[in-house]
Design a protein around this motif. Structure first.
Motif, PDB file in Angstrom:
ATOM      1  N   ASN A   1       3.498  -5.585  -8.656  1.00  0.00           N
ATOM      2  CA  ASN A   1       2.281  -4.787  -8.762  1.00  0.00           C
ATOM      3  C   ASN A   1       1.598  -4.422  -7.457  1.00  0.00           C
ATOM      4  OD1 ASN A   1       1.915  -4.757 -11.791  1.00  0.00           O
ATOM      5  ND2 ASN A   1       2.053  -6.957 -11.437  1.00  0.00           N
ATOM      6  N   ILE A   2       1.836  -5.160  -6.382  1.00  0.00           N
ATOM      7  CA  ILE A   2       1.065  -4.893  -5.172  1.00  0.00           C
ATOM      8  C   ILE A   2       1.415  -3.534  -4.568  1.00  0.00           C
ATOM      9  CG2 ILE A   2       2.658  -6.104  -3.596  1.00  0.00           C
ATOM     10  CD1 ILE A   2       0.076  -7.139  -2.152  1.00  0.00           C
ATOM     11  N   SER A   3       2.693  -3.130  -4.651  1.00  0.00           N
ATOM     12  CA  SER A   3       3.057  -1.828  -4.094  1.00  0.00           C
ATOM     13  C   SER A   3       2.500  -0.683  -4.929  1.00  0.00           C
ATOM     14  CB  SER A   3       4.575  -1.692  -3.970  1.00  0.00           C
ATOM     15  OG  SER A   3       5.182  -1.750  -5.237  1.00  0.00           O
ATOM     16  N   VAL A   4       2.230  -0.957  -6.218  1.00  0.00           N
ATOM     17  CA  VAL A   4       1.617   0.075  -7.059  1.00  0.00           C
ATOM     18  C   VAL A   4       0.214   0.403  -6.562  1.00  0.00           C
ATOM     19  CG1 VAL A   4       0.851   0.637  -9.402  1.00  0.00           C
ATOM     20  CG2 VAL A   4       2.961  -0.632  -9.050  1.00  0.00           C
ATOM     21  N   ILE A   5      -0.537  -0.644  -6.160  1.00  0.00           N
ATOM     22  CA  ILE A   5      -1.899  -0.421  -5.674  1.00  0.00           C
ATOM     23  C   ILE A   5      -1.882   0.437  -4.414  1.00  0.00           C
ATOM     24  CG2 ILE A   5      -4.064  -1.527  -5.008  1.00  0.00           C
ATOM     25  CD1 ILE A   5      -3.194  -4.013  -6.485  1.00  0.00           C
ATOM     26  N   VAL A   6      -0.857   0.253  -3.576  1.00  0.00           N
ATOM     27  CA  VAL A   6      -0.732   1.106  -2.387  1.00  0.00           C
ATOM     28  C   VAL A   6      -0.719   2.568  -2.799  1.00  0.00           C
ATOM     29  CG1 VAL A   6       0.751   1.763  -0.450  1.00  0.00           C
ATOM     30  CG2 VAL A   6       0.489  -0.645  -1.049  1.00  0.00           C
ATOM     31  N   GLY A   7       0.115   2.905  -3.783  1.00  0.00           N
ATOM     32  CA  GLY A   7       0.190   4.290  -4.238  1.00  0.00           C
ATOM     33  C   GLY A   7      -1.101   4.784  -4.854  1.00  0.00           C
ATOM     34  N   GLN A   8      -1.847   3.876  -5.518  1.00  0.00           N
ATOM     35  CA  GLN A   8      -3.081   4.291  -6.181  1.00  0.00           C
ATOM     36  C   GLN A   8      -4.195   4.621  -5.196  1.00  0.00           C
ATOM     37  OE1 GLN A   8      -3.865   1.022  -8.824  1.00  0.00           O
ATOM     38  NE2 GLN A   8      -2.489   1.782 -10.417  1.00  0.00           N
ATOM     39  N   LEU A   9      -4.068   4.186  -3.957  1.00  0.00           N
ATOM     40  CA  LEU A   9      -5.086   4.512  -2.950  1.00  0.00           C
ATOM     41  C   LEU A   9      -5.025   5.977  -2.520  1.00  0.00           C
ATOM     42  CD1 LEU A   9      -4.843   1.357  -0.644  1.00  0.00           C
ATOM     43  CD2 LEU A   9      -6.714   1.923  -2.209  1.00  0.00           C
ATOM     44  N   TYR A  10      -3.950   6.673  -2.912  1.00  0.00           N
ATOM     45  CA  TYR A  10      -3.744   8.058  -2.485  1.00  0.00           C
ATOM     46  C   TYR A  10      -3.487   8.933  -3.706  1.00  0.00           C
ATOM     47  CZ  TYR A  10      -2.858   5.638   1.922  1.00  0.00           C
ATOM     48  OH  TYR A  10      -2.970   4.830   3.030  1.00  0.00           O
ATOM     49  N   SER A  11      -3.889  10.201  -3.600  1.00  0.00           N
ATOM     50  CA  SER A  11      -3.559  11.144  -4.664  1.00  0.00           C
ATOM     51  C   SER A  11      -2.070  11.437  -4.630  1.00  0.00           C
ATOM     52  CB  SER A  11      -4.348  12.449  -4.481  1.00  0.00           C
ATOM     53  OG  SER A  11      -3.911  13.127  -3.316  1.00  0.00           O
TER      54      SER A  11
ATOM     55  N   ALA B   1       2.011   5.658   4.503  1.00  0.00           N
ATOM     56  CA  ALA B   1       1.371   4.452   3.978  1.00  0.00           C
ATOM     57  C   ALA B   1       2.407   3.430   3.541  1.00  0.00           C
ATOM     58  CB  ALA B   1       0.456   4.808   2.803  1.00  0.00           C
ATOM     59  N   TYR B   2       3.431   3.881   2.832  1.00  0.00           N
ATOM     60  CA  TYR B   2       4.476   2.955   2.401  1.00  0.00           C
ATOM     61  C   TYR B   2       5.270   2.427   3.589  1.00  0.00           C
ATOM     62  CZ  TYR B   2       3.953   3.323  -2.639  1.00  0.00           C
ATOM     63  OH  TYR B   2       3.483   3.225  -3.925  1.00  0.00           O
ATOM     64  N   THR B   3       5.445   3.251   4.606  1.00  0.00           N
ATOM     65  CA  THR B   3       6.144   2.791   5.798  1.00  0.00           C
ATOM     66  C   THR B   3       5.360   1.661   6.464  1.00  0.00           C
ATOM     67  OG1 THR B   3       7.079   4.992   6.163  1.00  0.00           O
ATOM     68  CG2 THR B   3       7.062   3.484   8.044  1.00  0.00           C
ATOM     69  N   ILE B   4       4.043   1.812   6.574  1.00  0.00           N
ATOM     70  CA  ILE B   4       3.189   0.768   7.141  1.00  0.00           C
ATOM     71  C   ILE B   4       3.258  -0.487   6.274  1.00  0.00           C
ATOM     72  CG2 ILE B   4       0.789   0.112   7.606  1.00  0.00           C
ATOM     73  CD1 ILE B   4       0.294   3.089   8.336  1.00  0.00           C
ATOM     74  N   PHE B   5       3.181  -0.313   4.966  1.00  0.00           N
ATOM     75  CA  PHE B   5       3.191  -1.430   4.031  1.00  0.00           C
ATOM     76  C   PHE B   5       4.486  -2.232   4.152  1.00  0.00           C
ATOM     77  CE2 PHE B   5       4.140  -2.960  -0.347  1.00  0.00           C
ATOM     78  CZ  PHE B   5       3.121  -3.882  -0.458  1.00  0.00           C
ATOM     79  N   TYR B   6       5.612  -1.539   4.185  1.00  0.00           N
ATOM     80  CA  TYR B   6       6.889  -2.229   4.254  1.00  0.00           C
ATOM     81  C   TYR B   6       7.131  -2.876   5.615  1.00  0.00           C
ATOM     82  CZ  TYR B   6       8.034  -0.383  -0.301  1.00  0.00           C
ATOM     83  OH  TYR B   6       8.022  -0.103  -1.632  1.00  0.00           O
ATOM     84  N   MET B   7       6.430  -2.396   6.639  1.00  0.00           N
ATOM     85  CA  MET B   7       6.481  -3.085   7.919  1.00  0.00           C
ATOM     86  C   MET B   7       5.930  -4.505   7.758  1.00  0.00           C
ATOM     87  SD  MET B   7       7.476  -2.874  11.025  1.00  0.00           S
ATOM     88  CE  MET B   7       7.655  -1.102  11.275  1.00  0.00           C
ATOM     89  N   GLY B   8       4.900  -4.655   6.943  1.00  0.00           N
ATOM     90  CA  GLY B   8       4.342  -5.977   6.672  1.00  0.00           C
ATOM     91  C   GLY B   8       5.360  -6.893   6.024  1.00  0.00           C
ATOM     92  N   ILE B   9       6.156  -6.337   5.102  1.00  0.00           N
ATOM     93  CA  ILE B   9       7.203  -7.121   4.452  1.00  0.00           C
ATOM     94  C   ILE B   9       8.163  -7.687   5.491  1.00  0.00           C
ATOM     95  CG2 ILE B   9       9.249  -6.941   2.969  1.00  0.00           C
ATOM     96  CD1 ILE B   9       7.705  -4.920   1.282  1.00  0.00           C
ATOM     97  N   ASN B  10       8.620  -6.837   6.376  1.00  0.00           N
ATOM     98  CA  ASN B  10       9.654  -7.257   7.321  1.00  0.00           C
ATOM     99  C   ASN B  10       9.109  -8.134   8.436  1.00  0.00           C
ATOM    100  OD1 ASN B  10      12.001  -5.883   6.162  1.00  0.00           O
ATOM    101  ND2 ASN B  10      10.831  -4.036   6.576  1.00  0.00           N
TER     102      ASN B  10
END
Length: 562
Positions: free
Chosen positions: A165-175, A184-193
């Motif tokens: 569910n956490i990656s879903v919230i990332v998408g919900q922050l944007y239209s 945004a997803y690129t930044i988010f996945y940087m956190g994963i790695n």
């Protein structure tokens, strides 16, 4: 040995790897705190909620990978399981980690919303990782082993609620049309790695050098930091991820959902001890899913939609082969590195960071390469990429076998070959993982998209369970170190050649599979505007540092070539 300021290291390389990992982790922690506490509503063009989610995910991955790097050693060296037994337990554990997000995503979508699901998952994960630090005296007769089983169960279910569910919230922050979604997803996945790479080095070093409780305890502390960030930063989420229909969870109904989550913990507590149950669930339910999808495709879909489902099923079955070999990293390959490789004084668990580091370095290169090839009409088709992926994962093992036998079975294998096997596995992952997520979305009719995505993740679970069975075949206890090493190399040679053969076969039939995809008639309204199954997109080893497509493109040169 090298004496440092606070610790003693096996070599200068281990010392600097540890220090760089600590500096990187602390830098991201400080940087994240600065960004989320700034008075502006947005930072570098993105809502502050993105960086809150980045921090929560980074620490969750830190805790997960910190534990994962040590798990196979903990099973063998502390609880005294044989290599074969430990490998099957490890395979069952990772398979369950892939199954539970299907349930966690469904409960969030239908009832409690993504934010509460992430919070519940984070609480379970925090307890699970801290329970891992209660090691007892060791051996399977120690009653404390029941706390260990409970810890694994809590981590499995917690991952199901959080990662779904956490990656879903990332998408919900944007239209849906916001051009910032991709960055945004690129930044988010940087956190994963970042979390994955630093955890394997820091927790692996502490656990293998000073004691299991230090490695596991630090992983638990990392999860606690992520939980604190998520709780305190709730206002930064701007009300996203809340329940779609609050009436469904009024009164005690919400607690009923959490009760169901705890019941899942008890179920996983039993399943992880009786691994055959996991095999039956994965095989039976997964097989049933495939048959149901095929039956629906044949009886209810138009010929083109049916063909696309056939193509998706082919890709799904191919992915099982890939994950069965790729997931040797945490089990048999980890043990091989520890026992038979000249690691230059570095703890074997620290080598688990290599994959995440390669992803950070290579994912942008692959994304750029696919884009440039697409512009020239030369991008490989999806099934061709899958074939290349399976060949590369097989070649990784063949290179390791060649290097070990060239150096001599009776001497430690040069560490260079461990870096090479992870390099080939990572490039294979980048050819299959993000491509597969995008393909499932592209090929699925809108009303079957979640079903197809669920089948994709059950295939991943099947691959992980199969990985445990393959790893169990490498167990060579009681035959001597040199003979044991040869047993592993023989298994790796066998599966490597099989993988190369299967990969070549996939490449040969790829034109037929591409034809079944009917990309020339694929339209946006076939799959909707956003990625169905995106709730599962945050699972590690699936995003490969590149997020799945958030908006399918209209057919054109790029689409017709994939």
């Amino acid at each position: 040995m090298v004496e440092g300021l606070f610790f003693t290291y096996g070599s200068a390389f281990e010392m600097w790897a540890f220090r760089v990992a600590v500096i990187a982790l602390v830098s991201f922690l400080i940087g994240g705190m600065v960004l989320v506490t700034r008075p502006q509503a947005e930072v570098i063009g993105h809502p502050k909620g993105l960086f809150l989610l980045f921090m929560a995910e980074m620490w969750e991955r830190f805790s997960y990978y910190g534990m994962r790097a040590l798990l196979i050693f903990y099973l063998v060296q502390h609880w005294l399981f044989s290599d074969s037994e430990a490998s099957i337990i490890y395979g069952a554990y990772t398979a369950l980690v892939y199954i539970t997000p299907v349930v966690g995503g469904y409960l969030a979508d239908q009832y409690i919303g993504q934010r509460k699901a992430v919070l519940f998952g984070a609480v379970l994960l925090t307890f699970g990782h801290f329970f891992m630090a209660f090691e007892g005296g060791g051996g399977q007769g120690d009653p404390m082993i029941n706390v260990f089983w409970l810890a694994l169960a809590l981590i499995i279910v917690g991952s199901g609620f959080l990662k779904a569910n956490i990656s879903v919230i990332v998408g919900q922050l944007y239209s849906r049309t916001d051009v910032r979604r991709d960055p945004a997803y690129t930044i988010f996945y940087m956190g994963i790695n970042v979390g994955a790479a630093t955890a394997s080095i820091i927790c692996g070093y502490l656990g293998q050098t000073y004691g299991w409780q230090y490695g596991f305890g630090l992983a638990g502390f990392g999860m606690l930091i992520g939980l604190v960030f998520f709780v305190i930063g709730k206002p930064l989420l701007l009300g996203k991820g809340e329940p779609k229909d609050p009436e469904k969870i009024k009164g005690l109904k919400e607690w009923g959902i959490y009760g169901a989550g705890l019941a899942m913990v008890l179920l996983c507590w039993a399943a992880i001890q009786y691994q055959a149950l996991v095999g039956y669930v994965v095989g039976g339910f997964g097989g049933g899913l495939v048959l149901y999808v095929l039956f629906t495709a044949v009886t209810k879909l138009s010929p083109e939609e049916r063909d696309r489902i056939f193509a998706a099923m082919f890709l799904i079955l191919t992915s099982i082969v890939f994950w069965a070999l790729f997931e040797q990293a945490g089990s048999s390959l980890n043990l091989f590195t520890d026992r038979h490789v000249d690691t230059q004084g570095v703890n074997a668990s620290m080598f688990q960071s290599i994959n995440a580091i390669y992803i950070v370095l290579l994912a942008p290169v692959f994304a750029f390469a696919w884009q440039k090839l697409a512009q020239k009409g030369a991008e490989p088709s999806t099934p061709l990429k899958f074939g290349l992926a399976v060949i590369q994962v097989g070649l990784g093992f063949l290179v390791l076998v060649w290097g070990a036998e060239s150096a001599g079975v009776n001497v430690p294998t040069p560490v260079l070959f461990i870096f090479l096997v992870y390099l080939l596995h990572t490039t294979g992952e980048l050819c299959l993982s993000p491509v597969g997520l995008s393909a499932m979305n592209r090929l699925s009719p809108a009303h079957m998209a979640s079903l197809i995505m669920g089948t994709w993740f059950f295939a991943s679970a099947t691959g992980n369970f199969a990985a445990g069975l393959i790893a169990s075949a490498t167990g060579g206890e009681g035959v001597g170190e040199e003979a044991g090493k040869q047993v592993v190399l023989d298994v790796y040679s066998t599966v490597g050649w099989y993988a190369v053969g299967i990969g070549v076969a996939v490449m040969v039939v790829s034109p037929l599979i591409k034809k079944l995809m009917h990309l020339d008639t694929l339209a946006d309204d076939d799959v909707g505007d956003d990625l169905e199954g995106q709730s599962q997109a945050g699972i590690e080893a699936q995003e490969a540092g590149v997020h799945p497509a958030t908006s399918p493109q209209a057919p054109g040169k790029h689409e017709q070539n994939r």
